[in-house]
Design a protein around this motif. Structure first.
Motif, short mmCIF file in Angstrom:
data_model
loop_
_atom_site.label_atom_id
_atom_site.label_comp_id
_atom_site.label_asym_id
_atom_site.label_seq_id
_atom_site.Cartn_x
_atom_site.Cartn_y
_atom_site.Cartn_z
N THR A 169 34.23 -0.88 -10.23
CA THR A 169 34.02 0.40 -11.05
C THR A 169 33.56 1.69 -10.56
O THR A 169 33.67 2.65 -10.99
CB THR A 169 33.08 0.16 -12.46
OG1 THR A 169 31.98 -0.35 -12.22
CG2 THR A 169 34.06 -0.90 -13.26
N GLY A 170 32.76 1.18 -9.28
CA GLY A 170 32.23 2.43 -8.78
C GLY A 170 31.77 2.14 -7.07
O GLY A 170 31.28 0.95 -7.19
N VAL A 171 31.98 2.72 -6.22
CA VAL A 171 31.34 2.64 -4.77
C VAL A 171 30.69 3.87 -4.32
O VAL A 171 31.02 4.92 -4.85
CB VAL A 171 32.58 2.32 -4.08
CG1 VAL A 171 33.03 0.97 -4.32
CG2 VAL A 171 33.71 3.26 -3.77
N LYS A 172 29.74 3.89 -3.80
CA LYS A 172 28.84 5.01 -2.92
C LYS A 172 28.48 4.40 -1.42
O LYS A 172 28.23 3.28 -1.35
CB LYS A 172 27.68 5.08 -3.84
CG LYS A 172 27.86 5.85 -5.01
CD LYS A 172 28.49 7.08 -5.10
CE LYS A 172 28.81 7.66 -6.42
NZ LYS A 172 29.31 9.08 -6.42
N VAL A 173 28.19 5.11 -0.71
CA VAL A 173 27.64 5.08 0.71
C VAL A 173 26.49 5.82 0.66
O VAL A 173 26.35 6.90 0.19
CB VAL A 173 28.90 5.49 1.86
CG1 VAL A 173 28.17 5.26 3.23
CG2 VAL A 173 30.19 5.04 1.54
N THR A 174 25.43 5.23 1.37
CA THR A 174 24.17 5.59 1.62
C THR A 174 24.25 7.00 2.46
O THR A 174 25.20 6.93 3.25
CB THR A 174 23.22 4.65 1.96
OG1 THR A 174 23.52 3.94 3.08
CG2 THR A 174 22.92 3.57 1.11
N GLN A 175 23.36 7.87 2.59
CA GLN A 175 23.44 9.03 3.40
C GLN A 175 23.44 8.69 4.84
O GLN A 175 23.85 9.39 5.63
CB GLN A 175 22.19 9.99 3.04
CG GLN A 175 22.49 10.85 1.83
CD GLN A 175 23.77 11.55 1.88
OE1 GLN A 175 24.00 12.23 2.68
NE2 GLN A 175 24.41 11.52 0.90
N ASN A 176 22.57 7.44 5.27
CA ASN A 176 22.76 7.13 6.68
C ASN A 176 23.82 6.72 7.08
O ASN A 176 24.45 5.97 8.29
CB ASN A 176 21.56 6.26 7.06
CG ASN A 176 21.62 4.87 6.04
OD1 ASN A 176 22.34 4.71 5.50
ND2 ASN A 176 20.27 4.26 6.08
N GLY A 177 24.98 6.29 6.23
CA GLY A 177 26.15 5.65 6.42
C GLY A 177 26.15 4.05 6.88
O GLY A 177 27.08 3.46 7.45
N LYS A 178 25.06 3.52 6.41
CA LYS A 178 25.20 1.91 7.05
C LYS A 178 25.14 1.12 5.92
O LYS A 178 25.31 -0.09 5.97
CB LYS A 178 23.57 1.69 7.57
CG LYS A 178 23.29 2.54 8.81
CD LYS A 178 21.88 2.22 9.39
CE LYS A 178 21.74 3.03 10.86
NZ LYS A 178 20.31 2.88 11.32
N SER A 179 25.14 1.51 4.55
CA SER A 179 25.41 0.52 3.51
C SER A 179 26.20 1.13 2.50
O SER A 179 26.43 2.32 2.24
CB SER A 179 23.78 0.46 2.92
OG SER A 179 23.05 -0.24 3.59
#
Length: 925
Positions: free
Chosen positions: A421-431
């Motif tokens: 239902t939702g996806v997000k990427v952390t600001q450092n782009g690692k997770s």
């Protein structure tokens, strides 16, 4: 902001239905994806979707032998001639019947089409100067059921066709004395494929029940004897001349000559076929339940026969002895199409049920390409902070990460058990964080490609959305059963708190990057602002007039937009919670109606609204979409529609029409509402409330809609998650003319004049005022690099920002990497503190710069590593050769030494014998 965006690529879907084919050079695979065509470059590891759309789904594709033209045929029997050079449609022809296969002749002079029960041969376009590219040459009837396959001989003179009537017909395209039409039977099921052998008239017939028949011809391909039309015309001219001279030509003499000609032709031996073998795949598979043979392909020069079955297995045999070379199972779904490249090394396999495309190298037994989209709808999408990767979640419970440049998926996380239902990427782009209806929020590592944390709630709940703060330490998810917001810490995975206050399911969550405020929207017609860090708890409650469907913060976090069920978009200030504006967009969504709707499109549109929205990278515009084929872009400042994109014109999808189709109307209503219940194509009326099609029905059409929108952090592109996959739109610089402080004396001539005089600073500023990329590039590349620092020091902040954005864009495709990096170093050194103060304004330029520099670094690193390992290999090889040479020299010396010793020993023996013989001789005397 100028929205000069155009369609760039289609991601998330690699195959739907139809036949796949290799390009003549064997380096690319052409795959039909809905009503579009995608080309997968195996050599450069890149995919590209042509900017060409047909009215309905494509079922047949064929490439010309030179690889410049393609012919595609749709479900409705409409053929399109497409230029692969200009990527445009050159001509259209309607066959008025379903077409199962199209194939070009090896010499490229003609192409054949299986149309209903007949085979039509057309002259290939481009070979003759014809106004109509589809010029019919001949039509060959004879089958009593639908034709299913076509194949040409190596010299393009003979055609063989297979049909559902269990027959194969060998047809001479040109008139031959010893061959016209020859029927081959013996099959007990419909023909899947009929193929000629290389430079031969021998035929291999493959049936759906798994039988392979070999028919051997008693005549070589070179033994075909064509009619001499010129000789016949000369004889007729002679007869006319004789008739004019004698004033009489009797019918009896004409008949005698015709009888004599027929007797001569009858003396010529006709082509005959004899059985050469009969093979059965049941003996190879040895299964109790035999699966259906679905597709087959034959490679003439290597005599390789590849067949695939409905259980996902394929077999590779060498003909005509039917020696099995290889067998492999790729899935448990049916394989719909098989293709072999020109050398016979690569085998392409396509599975429509899974949306899977594979390229298998059978000699090394390895995959060259293995791509699969979401088997269900793509429900959510997001960008990585640098805009390099795109993360998607689907209804199949999988999270996929795609490379935005190559268009390929490079990692899939299948740990979820329910719809994402939702996806997000952390600001450092690692997770990557994903929420699912299975009641978990999972964290995936993009470095090691593993699921390293699983977050759950105390009570079982289904999560409808997920959000992560700017530091990547706090994760929040909204529930649909308990109506709570769950807050976890990423370090330990422990549940910190639950935020209660909503009276209905949570529909959307988002964090503000400025002060860390969490905004939540719910079906209870409220938006709540929460404090997570110091002042934990609810801060503000905003009451609305309708249910909240989506919300999103502006990139600077000082404003957020809310989409509600009444098709309104409202804009709110984050700090004061005051409304700043509103947009009414129901009419902008359009008035789509389904075929089974009993009300008009205008009436059904009253229940439609924007279900997803996002801000542009600079925060000046908002993108919004929903259950419609339109994506609307609104200006936040003017609160009006700027542009509307139509994501598809595929009428195979439901909800494309706005008015009733009178051709489908009868006295008792629409044909779509009639459920015959007899055939596979019978229409089933969907149950009330079904949004994605009733999969238990005999037939259903997916509805066109947009599930999620996301703007790239670089501001160069945006992506829409739709029914057909991920549609990527990028900025076309050639369409943009956006001058800055344009005056009468600011012209390209004045810019070049300032450059020629040596006024480099004025030339740069004038070029940026005109804002033409080609002119700016010309001016910058003509300035010496040692003058860059002095010019940059004299630029104002406005031109510094423009220069930074220009260098970031140029690094994407230029070969002068060092040149632009030498411009970039003094730019960041001199204006670094000022750029940091207005980082929000130049964030898109900085992200573009970061993405392109990292990409160039990776490319150069790969080249350097390749050169390093190649040089090490060459040095090791030369060292090995030297050692081998020294060893050979030592062995030669040893052999020579041994030979010398042997010669010395033989001389000593000889001297001993001579001495003995001399002594005996003296005694004798």
């Amino acid at each position: 902001m100028k929205f000069a965006f155009q369609f760039n690529n289609l991601l998330g879907s690699v195959y739907r239905k139809g036949n796949i084919t290799f390009t003549p050079d064997g380096n690319s695979v052409i795959s039909p994806v809905g009503n579009r065509i995608s080309a997968f470059d195996l050599k450069n590891n890149k995919s590209q979707t042509l900017p060409v759309e047909t009215r309905v789904n494509i079922v047949c594709t064929a490439l010309s032998p030179d690889g410049r033209l393609a012919i595609v045929v749709t479900e409705e029997g409409e053929g399109h001639l497409i230029s692969l050079i200009s990527n445009s449609i050159l001509g259209t022809h309607h066959f008025h019947h379903t077409v199962s296969q199209v194939k070009f002749a090896p010499d490229g002079s003609k192409f054949a089409v299986t149309r209903d029960t007949v085979v039509q041969v057309f002259k290939a376009p481009g070979k003759t100067r014809e106004f109509n590219p589809f010029v019919l040459y001949r039509t060959f009837p004879g089958h009593v059921d639908d034709t299913t396959s076509i194949d040409w001989t190596s010299d393009s003179r003979v055609l063989c066709t297979g049909s559902r009537d269990r027959r194969t017909r060998v047809i001479a395209i040109e008139r031959q004395k010893n061959l016209s039409v020859y029927d081959l039977g013996g099959l007990r099921d419909s023909v899947v494929g009929s193929f000629f052998d290389y430079n031969s008239l021998d035929v291999y017939c493959v049936a759906r029940d798994g039988y392979v028949f070999v028919w051997l011809s008693d005549t070589e391909l070179s033994g075909l004897k064509p009619f001499d039309e010129n000789k016949k015309e000369a004889e007729s001219e002679e007869e006319e001349e004789e008739g004019e001279s004698n004033k009489i030509v009797t019918k009896k003499s004409k008949a005698k000559k015709e009888d004599a000609r027929e007797d001569e032709d009858s003396l010529i031996a006709k082509v005959r076929y004899n059985p050469g073998g009969k093979f059965n795949y049941r003996d190879v598979r040895k299964d109790s339940e035999f699966s259906e043979l679905t597709t087959a392909e034959f490679h003439k020069s290597t005599h390789l026969l590849v067949v695939a079955f409905s259980d996902g297995t394929f077999y590779l045999h060498e003909m005509p002895d039917f020696n099995m070379i290889q067998s492999l199972s790729i899935s448990d779904q049916r394989v719909d199409s098989v293709a072999i490249n020109n050398t016979g090394d690569l085998i392409g396999l396509a599975c429509g049920g899974l949306g899977q495309l594979l390229v298998w190298e059978w000699q090394s037994q390895s995959y060259i390409l293995k791509q699969q989209g979401h088997s269900n709808d793509t429900t959510c999408v997001t960008y990585s902070p640098d805009g390099h990767n795109i993360v998607t979640g689907g209804g199949d419970g999988k999270v996929k990460v795609w490379n935005s440049l190559s268009g390929f998926c490079f990692v899939t996380f299948p740990e979820h058990c329910g719809e994402i239902t939702g996806v997000k990427v952390t600001q450092n782009g690692k997770s990557v964080l994903s929420s699912s209806l299975d009641g978990t929020v999972r964290a995936f590592d993009l470095t090691r490609y593993r699921n390293y944390k699983t977050l759950t709630s105390p009570k079982p709940d289904q999560f409808s959305c997920v959000a992560v703060d700017g530091a990547g330490e706090i994760v929040c998810a909204g529930g649909t059963a308990e109506f709570m917001i769950y807050v976890w810490t990423m370090k330990t995975g422990r549940l910190l708190q639950t935020l209660a206050g909503h009276q209905a399911p949570i529909s959307s969550l988002d964090f503000s990057l400025s002060d860390g405020t969490l905004a939540s929207g719910s079906w209870d017609q409220t938006v709540k602002l929460w404090g997570i860090y110091e002042q934990a708890g609810m801060r503000e409650t905003i009451d609305l007039n309708s249910d909240v469907l989506a919300l999103s913060f502006r990139p600077d976090g000082r404003e957020f937009a809310v989409a509600t069920l009444n098709a309104h978009i409202t804009f709110w200030d984050t700090s004061s919670a005051q409304q700043k504006g509103a947009v009414e967009g129901r009419h902008d969504l359009g008035y789509p109606r389904k075929d089974t709707d009993k009300v008009s499109g205008k009436t059904s549109a009253e229940g439609k609204a924007f279900e997803t929205l996002c801000y542009s990278a600079d925060g000046t515009c908002v993108l919004a979409a929903g259950r419609s084929k339109n994506v609307c872009i609104y200006s936040v400042l003017d609160q009006m529609l700027v542009k509307k994109f139509t994501i598809s014109c595929n009428h195979s999808l439901d909800g494309m029409e706005e008015f009733l189709d009178k051709r489908k109307m009868t006295a008792w209503g629409s044909l779509a509402l009639v459920d015959t219940g007899q055939s596979e194509d019978g229409t089933a009326i969907a149950l009330p409330g079904v949004k994605r099609g009733d999969h238990s029905s005999r037939f259903w059409r997916p509805e066109v809609r947009v599930y999620s929108l996301q703007f790239s952090p670089t501001g160069r592109s945006w992506v829409a998650s739709t029914t057909e996959g991920l549609l990527l739109y990028s900025l076309d610089q050639g369409m943009v003319f956006d001058p800055y402080h344009l005056e009468m004396d600011v012209t390209p001539a004045s810019v070049r004049a300032a450059r020629d005089k040596g006024d480099h600073s004025d030339a740069v500023m004038l070029a940026f005022r005109l804002n033409e990329q080609a002119l700016i590039q010309e001016v910058l590349e003509s300035i010496p690099v040692n003058s860059a620092a002095m010019i940059i020091d004299s630029l104002s902040d406005v031109y510094v920002d423009k220069l930074l954005a220009f260098i970031g864009d140029m690094l994407e495709g230029t070969a002068h990497i060092e040149f632009y990096l030498l411009w970039l170093m003094p730019l960041l050194t001199s204006h670094g503190p000022k750029l940091k103060q207005r980082s929000q304004q130049v964030m898109t330029s900085l992200r573009t710069l970061q993405r392109n520099i990292s990409r160039k670094y990776d490319e150069l690193r790969k080249i350097a590593d390749h050169n390093k390992y190649t040089s090490e290999y060459l040095l090791a090889l030369t060292h090995l050769k030297r050692k081998k040479k020294l060893k050979e020299e030592e062995e030669e010396e040893d052999e020579l030494r041994d030979l010398g010793e042997e010669s010395e020993s033989s001389e000593e023996e000889l001297s001993w014998k001579l001495d003995d013989s001399s002594e005996d001789g003296m005694d004798l005397t």
